[in-house]
Design an enzyme around this catalytic site. Structure first.
Site, PDB file in Angstrom:
ATOM      1  N   GLY A   1      -7.641   9.577   9.614  1.00  0.00           N
ATOM      2  CA  GLY A   1      -7.930   9.706  11.033  1.00  0.00           C
ATOM      3  C   GLY A   1      -8.898  10.821  11.383  1.00  0.00           C
TER       4      GLY A   1
ATOM      5  CE  LYS B   1      -3.123   2.890   2.534  1.00  0.00           C
ATOM      6  NZ  LYS B   1      -3.667   3.235   3.854  1.00  0.00           N
TER       7      LYS B   1
ATOM      8  CB  ALA C   1      -7.987   8.085   4.413  1.00  0.00           C
ATOM      9  N   GLY C   2     -10.677   8.503   6.225  1.00  0.00           N
ATOM     10  CA  GLY C   2     -11.792   9.408   6.440  1.00  0.00           C
ATOM     11  C   GLY C   2     -13.028   8.748   7.022  1.00  0.00           C
TER      12      GLY C   2
ATOM     13  CB  ALA D   1      -6.763   2.266  10.158  1.00  0.00           C
TER      14      ALA D   1
END
Lengths: 70, 262, 262, 70, 262, 262, 70, 70
Positions: free
Chosen positions: F158, F97, F184-185, F206
């Site tokens: 995050g 990644k 993300a987000g 995550a």
């Protein structure tokens, strides 16, 4: 008897007198110089050099002017 | 001049920049320019068309609005630089609105070519106002390269979708040291007001005005919207609250004999 | 007077109604009223306070703005009717902004009491401008009862949350035969512009102006925002498109020797 | 010697001369009549009747005026 | 049963209620009910139609899903009460989903008739689940009248517009002492998840499933969406931040000889 | 395996990819991985820390989840390539990644370095899954360079802000020939469902899981949300309508003697 | 010979034997009683009373059943 | 008597026997080889060459392992 040359102006073939300057080309085409720019063979032709720059056989000229744009 | 917009050391009274593209006629364009009270208007460089009646040049002359040539239609840094140089000759201005797009479907900028062109033009002495997407990283790079203004889009050119990602615009503003001009995507007056309330320094509109059903009336709307947004931004809005906050005090409420408030 | 607002047969040049509640002083209130260019302003009826210096009455007299008394603080139809009648005596006006709220936490209207009060006041000869929630059914009932204007909220009073449900406002407008005035919830200028773009006939702001950091500047912002929204609504915005639509034509694009568009 | 009455004005007990009219009450309290309304015992007192309406012992008066409101 | 939904003292393992209306066939309806894992499904009372093959009654018997009769099509309290009483005879249940609508264009509830019907049905011993608009005042009134659940809409029935005003739903939840079931407006699975994340106790879907291109697959989607939203609501989401927060720590970052972070 | 996700010729049963960063402990991480049913999880390369008890390597071994090393913390193409090569040695995988960020405040990608790194890694035989912003032009460039998947962000890493610009994601999907993985987000389950409903092929979470108040429960929520969104996308949602569309037919409505519908 | 009556069932005129009960009406119409409800002249007829309730000339009957509904 | 060298391991100076291999370095540091990677003077050291690669005085070693990451 003046010789003539063929020049590509904005993608159109045009016959012009040999030895003609950029200023004279604009005159001949009836182009008002205001808001106008010239490229000769892909290079910008500064306005100050139009009176002294001679066009040669086979030259590519782009004559541009101000148009509507976003 | 009250609260002027400064770009590259010059001051402007209006924070609305109008594009000339898309107007149905030069007459309508001229009337819309006047109604918009803009002091800067973008123009393109195109081949002369001997058949076209009248000219944008005349409109500029009559209205006294300063032309800002763009590089619309360019896909490479090389073409954009050349176009800017031609415009400099044509209009005797070193200002340019830099556009380098990736394809004609999205008209979104090509980040790599855009950066290359910006660098070359700044080196060549241009005052570069760079049209960009809403990526805060790209905006910062353009600013760091010496652009005089950064012009992030709200949405694709001509889409009228408004400001799709206010958060990105806001992050761009957080790090801005040059004027941020919201460009592209404005569809209606409130979009322009929102841009200014976010803190943008100015707004550019083209299609939203020139292709409205009544371009002149829409130009007037945009003029007021930009002012409204600017004043509102500076006036300091009330905070958002989850519940009501009475605007009428309960103090001194009459006792009219019926049940009082629960 | 261009494009006037008509309420109950009277014409107004401004489509902004300002509330007087929440201003830090009468001086600021007066300056904000002037800056807003409003022609109608809401006031409340409260017990006389011999200690208060100056009076709203003087501000109204000096500015010439027409007072519209409200029934703020009323929880029952009975109290609201009584308050309207007292206001009629005090101000020699049969116009009233009818408010009947359910609780002081939400300040949302009580539908049943509101309908009762509206009916009673219309019967008593009042010109009723009814503050309501954004329920299209309740708005239609108020209109059918003979209210002169219906005033749906955008969000709770003083919340500054803007127009939470534009779809409801739009459904109210679809069936409106009297003026629809967006009332409550406006937080910033673009909110007012959006209300007008939706098709509202006017906007009422109170806290958004009077509690802004600079109320006078915000009043000026609102004045322009309402104009911007109204003009924009009438000018006919461009359609929203998924992809770009060039504002600069590709026609006449120069061939500068580099790669052409992909 | 004039008798006096006690009246509840905006929730405060006030002593007033017997036979006093509403107009006189306002005068006595120094209330400017502009933008003012009166309720007597919960009923609206029309302005035109202030000069002739007499206040009685134990009456509840609400004297209201225009105030800031949203 | 994990985390059951309680309505009027009864516990249910699923927080999804499915409506039976709109399905292209009884076979599809049955398969969708099974895929949805619902334990309650709404039905209407209509005149017998001797020509119709099969019956919803058989579907209910085979699937074991509990029927919840509604009063759809009623415009008055009187009709709604009568319909509820007929349903009680037909299905031997005192539970009713109360609908009293104002017109067939919006299918929005009539507040006054709705309150009257709710009161009458509660008095008559019904367990009333009341379909309502998203007005926090009306929702509280219904709760105070003794309704067993309050069912605010997200958007008009069958519109698929999702939750138009999450702020109102949230205010309803703040004061709820009975289950709040989001009813009407759900268009897609994420709408159902959002309803549960707001804190709703359950979600009702009808058209979103029965009129989807593949109703059975959409029923499965809704089953997961309601679970996802419920779990997410209870798991406690991360806060929203304006800027990034690395999920990968910078600690222990290798020094690979090139420039380190700016 | 039903409806598998294909990346670079390999098939996966789950469309949820979980990141390992941010978990409060390895125990919680392991339980969350199990609850998420993910088959791929991202890991970083960091200096050995002899003091740390246990290791991510053990968690991977026990759960059997395939590790996908990232290049988090790299600001240059050179560092990212070197990090990928080290990860290849460490984990015996050519999958990576790719992250090349511009600054640690936004953690947004640096477009120029990202393109350079992608090209170099593809040339070096890597299977590159490229984290990018939501710019459709950059996404297309990465795809054209040979990336095996493109991973546009919804919002900064995050931040939990969800998908800030669905229109951009949608434009990326229009031109996608490789899997598009929303990265993300994501803040909550409905965000993941929305990503899948837009048409994304998978979602990476995550912080949304590892930093939730209850990471294991949130992992379960995400598992269902991704399924819900995928099924919903494939089931074909109902169209959005401005007005109501009854889910209960009016046909066969009883005549109970009261007023019929208006 | 049995007399017959005319009854309005779900807006349709139907001829039935005089003295017929609600239960018998359902039988005659072939209506399965499950999920069924009856209103007689606008009033709900409780299921427990169907066997003993007699239908009269001119009665309006509504026979309803469970149908798909949102 | 064996000579020793000083090596920079993850930014820390460490004394090691001269002639030590990468594999032996990991052993000495108690590093489990699973999920581990090595860079020697900024260049990736392939796992297959660890047993035969000798560390020299002044070398910079980066010893990395799999860690939590988003």
């Amino acid at each position: 008897m003046a010789a003539s040359i063929t020049v590509l102006v904005n993608d159109a073939h045009i016959e012009l007198p040999a030895g003609i300057t950029l200023t004279a080309v604009l005159d001949q085409l009836g182009v008002d110089g205001r808001g106008t720019a010239l490229a000769q063979n892909g290079e910008v032709a500064p306005r100050s050099e139009w009176p002294t720059t001679v066009v040669a056989e086979g030259d590519r000229l782009e004559i541009l002017t101000v148009a509507q744009g976003g | 001049m009250d609260d002027p917009l400064h770009i590259a050391g010059e001051a402007f009274g209006s924070r609305l920049i109008m594009g000339t593209g898309g107007a149905p006629s030069l007459e309508v364009l001229e009337a819309a320019l006047v109604a918009s009270r803009t002091e800067i208007t973008t123009v393109a460089m195109r081949r002369i068309d001997p058949t076209s009646p009248g000219s944008v040049v005349d409109v500029l002359a009559r209205t006294g609005v300063r032309p800002l040539p763009n590089t619309a239609g360019c896909y490479t840094a090389r073409d954009a630089v050349r176009t800017a140089q031609l415009a400099r000759e044509a209009l005797d201005t070193s200002w340019v609105k830099l556009e380098v797009v990736a394809d004609d479907h999205t008209l979104l900028p090509d980040p790599v070519e855009l950066l290359d062109a910006a660098e070359a033009l700044v080196d060549d002495g241009f005052t570069v106002l760079a049209y960009t997407n809403d990526d805060p990283v790209l905006a910062l790079r353009l600013q760091d390269l010496g652009c005089a203004a950064v012009m992030p889009l709200g949405a694709p050119i001509g889409s009228g979708l408004g400001i799709r990602n206010p958060h990105n615009i806001s992050m761009i503003l957080d790090r801005a040291s040059v004027p941020i001009i919201l460009d592209a995507g404005i569809g209606t007056a409130s979009d322009a007001a929102i841009a200014m309330e976010l803190g943008c320094d100015a707004v550019l509109v083209a299609s939203a005005v020139t292709r409205a059903q009544d371009p002149v009336m829409m130009a007037a709307a945009m003029e007021r919207a930009v002012q409204a947004g600017r004043l509102s931004h500076q006036a300091g809005r009330i905070p958002r609250r989850r519940y009501a906050e009475p605007s009428t005090s309960f103090e001194g409420l009459a006792d009219l004999g019926a049940g009082r408030r629960p």
